[in-house]
Design a protein around this motif. Structure first.
Motif, mmCIF file in Angstrom:
data_model
loop_
_atom_site.group_PDB
_atom_site.id
_atom_site.type_symbol
_atom_site.label_atom_id
_atom_site.label_comp_id
_atom_site.label_asym_id
_atom_site.label_seq_id
_atom_site.Cartn_x
_atom_site.Cartn_y
_atom_site.Cartn_z
ATOM 1 N N GLN A 243 -11.074 -5.820 -3.795
ATOM 2 C CA GLN A 243 -10.775 -5.014 -2.804
ATOM 3 C C GLN A 243 -10.388 -5.703 -1.722
ATOM 4 O OE1 GLN A 243 -13.980 -1.869 -2.222
ATOM 5 N NE2 GLN A 243 -12.808 -0.846 -3.608
ATOM 6 N N VAL A 244 -11.002 -7.209 -1.390
ATOM 7 C CA VAL A 244 -10.617 -7.902 -0.289
ATOM 8 C C VAL A 244 -9.150 -8.450 -0.596
ATOM 9 C CG1 VAL A 244 -10.798 -10.211 0.878
ATOM 10 C CG2 VAL A 244 -13.084 -8.629 0.322
ATOM 11 N N ALA A 245 -8.777 -8.527 -1.897
ATOM 12 C CA ALA A 245 -7.520 -9.252 -2.398
ATOM 13 C C ALA A 245 -6.392 -8.043 -1.854
ATOM 14 C CB ALA A 245 -7.322 -9.579 -3.726
ATOM 15 N N LEU A 246 -7.051 -6.728 -1.731
ATOM 16 C CA LEU A 246 -5.890 -5.715 -1.614
ATOM 17 C C LEU A 246 -5.495 -5.609 -0.087
ATOM 18 C CD1 LEU A 246 -7.348 -2.998 -3.625
ATOM 19 C CD2 LEU A 246 -5.333 -4.014 -4.139
ATOM 20 N N ARG A 247 -6.268 -6.525 0.861
ATOM 21 C CA ARG A 247 -6.044 -6.656 2.095
ATOM 22 C C ARG A 247 -5.365 -7.907 2.340
ATOM 23 N NH1 ARG A 247 -11.237 -3.826 5.026
ATOM 24 N NH2 ARG A 247 -11.805 -2.298 3.440
ATOM 25 N N GLU A 248 -4.790 -8.662 1.692
ATOM 26 C CA GLU A 248 -4.181 -9.850 1.895
ATOM 27 C C GLU A 248 -2.849 -10.012 1.087
ATOM 28 O OE1 GLU A 248 -6.937 -12.616 0.453
ATOM 29 O OE2 GLU A 248 -8.386 -11.993 2.071
ATOM 30 N N GLY A 249 -1.984 -10.872 1.754
ATOM 31 C CA GLY A 249 -0.807 -11.305 1.091
ATOM 32 C C GLY A 249 0.326 -10.389 1.166
ATOM 33 N N ASN A 250 1.764 -11.209 0.773
ATOM 34 C CA ASN A 250 2.856 -10.612 0.783
ATOM 35 C C ASN A 250 3.256 -9.679 -0.528
ATOM 36 O OD1 ASN A 250 3.344 -11.713 3.282
ATOM 37 N ND2 ASN A 250 3.929 -13.757 2.219
ATOM 38 N N LYS A 251 3.123 -8.629 -0.254
ATOM 39 C CA LYS A 251 3.441 -7.477 -1.283
ATOM 40 C C LYS A 251 4.422 -6.696 -1.224
ATOM 41 C CE LYS A 251 -0.997 -8.838 -2.446
ATOM 42 N NZ LYS A 251 -2.133 -8.586 -3.495
ATOM 43 N N LYS A 252 4.735 -5.936 -2.312
ATOM 44 C CA LYS A 252 5.838 -4.710 -2.071
ATOM 45 C C LYS A 252 5.375 -3.897 -1.131
ATOM 46 C CE LYS A 252 8.343 -1.567 -4.786
ATOM 47 N NZ LYS A 252 8.599 -0.866 -6.230
ATOM 48 N N TYR A 253 4.332 -3.394 -1.110
ATOM 49 C CA TYR A 253 3.694 -2.411 -0.217
ATOM 50 C C TYR A 253 2.779 -2.689 0.917
ATOM 51 C CZ TYR A 253 6.266 1.064 -2.665
ATOM 52 O OH TYR A 253 7.221 1.946 -3.410
ATOM 53 N N ARG A 254 2.587 -2.449 2.068
ATOM 54 C CA ARG A 254 1.518 -2.521 3.023
ATOM 55 C C ARG A 254 1.233 -0.997 3.486
ATOM 56 N NH1 ARG A 254 2.914 -6.039 7.623
ATOM 57 N NH2 ARG A 254 2.633 -7.594 6.372
ATOM 58 N N VAL A 255 -0.086 -0.918 3.272
ATOM 59 C CA VAL A 255 -0.372 0.482 3.667
ATOM 60 C C VAL A 255 -1.353 0.222 4.888
ATOM 61 C CG1 VAL A 255 -1.992 2.348 2.952
ATOM 62 C CG2 VAL A 255 -0.467 1.600 1.224
ATOM 63 N N VAL A 256 -0.972 0.749 6.017
ATOM 64 C CA VAL A 256 -1.813 0.634 7.352
ATOM 65 C C VAL A 256 -2.293 1.945 7.534
ATOM 66 C CG1 VAL A 256 -1.539 0.232 9.681
ATOM 67 C CG2 VAL A 256 0.153 -1.004 8.074
ATOM 68 N N VAL A 257 -3.786 1.682 7.660
ATOM 69 C CA VAL A 257 -4.768 2.993 7.772
ATOM 70 C C VAL A 257 -4.884 3.081 9.437
ATOM 71 C CG1 VAL A 257 -6.805 3.984 7.111
ATOM 72 C CG2 VAL A 257 -5.581 2.679 5.526
ATOM 73 N N SER A 258 -4.794 3.987 10.048
ATOM 74 C CA SER A 258 -5.185 4.331 11.671
ATOM 75 C C SER A 258 -6.754 4.444 11.496
ATOM 76 C CB SER A 258 -4.533 5.411 12.160
ATOM 77 O OG SER A 258 -4.875 5.479 13.358
ATOM 78 N N MET A 259 -7.363 3.477 11.945
ATOM 79 C CA MET A 259 -8.961 3.371 11.897
ATOM 80 C C MET A 259 -9.383 3.456 13.446
ATOM 81 S SD MET A 259 -10.205 3.707 9.121
ATOM 82 C CE MET A 259 -11.694 2.714 8.968
ATOM 83 N N GLY A 260 -8.857 4.024 14.457
ATOM 84 C CA GLY A 260 -9.192 4.275 15.684
ATOM 85 C C GLY A 260 -10.223 5.283 15.763
ATOM 86 N N THR A 261 -10.655 5.583 16.971
ATOM 87 C CA THR A 261 -11.973 6.528 17.237
ATOM 88 C C THR A 261 -11.535 7.911 16.345
ATOM 89 O OG1 THR A 261 -12.708 5.379 18.917
ATOM 90 C CG2 THR A 261 -13.644 7.623 18.547
ATOM 91 N N SER A 262 -10.637 8.421 16.784
ATOM 92 C CA SER A 262 -10.082 9.829 16.252
ATOM 93 C C SER A 262 -9.905 9.821 14.626
ATOM 94 C CB SER A 262 -9.010 10.162 17.100
ATOM 95 O OG SER A 262 -7.701 9.428 16.818
ATOM 96 N N GLY A 263 -9.347 8.634 14.396
ATOM 97 C CA GLY A 263 -9.023 8.520 13.108
ATOM 98 C C GLY A 263 -10.474 8.527 11.905
ATOM 99 N N ILE A 264 -11.099 7.425 12.680
ATOM 100 C CA ILE A 264 -12.519 7.621 12.013
ATOM 101 C C ILE A 264 -13.292 8.988 12.009
ATOM 102 C CG2 ILE A 264 -14.802 6.663 11.925
ATOM 103 C CD1 ILE A 264 -13.291 3.949 13.098
ATOM 104 N N ALA A 265 -13.125 9.748 12.995
ATOM 105 C CA ALA A 265 -13.964 10.930 13.275
ATOM 106 C C ALA A 265 -13.492 11.949 12.053
ATOM 107 C CB ALA A 265 -13.747 11.461 14.638
ATOM 108 N N ALA A 266 -12.033 11.964 11.831
ATOM 109 C CA ALA A 266 -11.519 12.766 11.194
ATOM 110 C C ALA A 266 -11.307 12.478 9.670
ATOM 111 C CB ALA A 266 -9.843 12.717 11.453
ATOM 112 N N GLY A 267 -12.038 11.149 9.445
ATOM 113 C CA GLY A 267 -12.346 11.037 7.959
ATOM 114 C C GLY A 267 -11.631 9.776 7.215
ATOM 115 N N ALA A 268 -10.782 8.929 8.095
ATOM 116 C CA ALA A 268 -9.966 7.706 7.766
ATOM 117 C C ALA A 268 -10.737 6.703 6.787
ATOM 118 C CB ALA A 268 -9.493 7.048 9.043
#
Length: 122
Positions: free
Chosen positions: A16-41
């Protein structure tokens, strides 16, 4: 917990840590601000990480960011392709996250009915 169980737990964490590193075909960016966390991010991100791992998608990395200005439609993720194409998805839950992994990340087919924006960066 025995040694074998600890080893499996360690290997899963390393993947799972490896999924957060490196130059890959896709990067998924998850919005984890206060409202995102509260909504289930967090649940959306965990589901995506689990599905990416299950499917063995080695060309995907997952990152987190703060608020991205779409607080009314959280949880929000942005899928960025290495070629500059970006697709933003909103009002997500675990089921929708699985669908994005299965269609967009695994088969390069954006899920149009969940997308709220699409652009091409140079």
């Amino acid at each position: 917990m025995n040694l074998a169980e600890l080893q499996k737990l360690k290997e899963k964490a390393q993947k799972q840590v490896a999924l957060r590193e490196g130059n890959k075909k896709y990067r998924v960016v998850v919005s984890m601000g206060t409202s995102g966390i509260a909504a289930g991010a967090r649940d959306v991100m965990k589901t995506m990480l689990d599905e990416i791992e299950k499917r063995g998608l080695a060309d995907v990395e997952v990152r987190v960011t703060g608020e991205i200005g779409l607080e009314d439609v959280e949880p929000v993720i942005r899928v960025e392709r290495a070629d500059g194409e970006q697709t933003t998805y909103a009002r997500l839950d675990a089921e929708k996250a699985r669908k994005i992994v299965a269609e967009h990340l695994a088969h390069d087919t954006p899920v149009e009915n969940l997308a709220v924006g699409k652009e091409k960066k140079p």
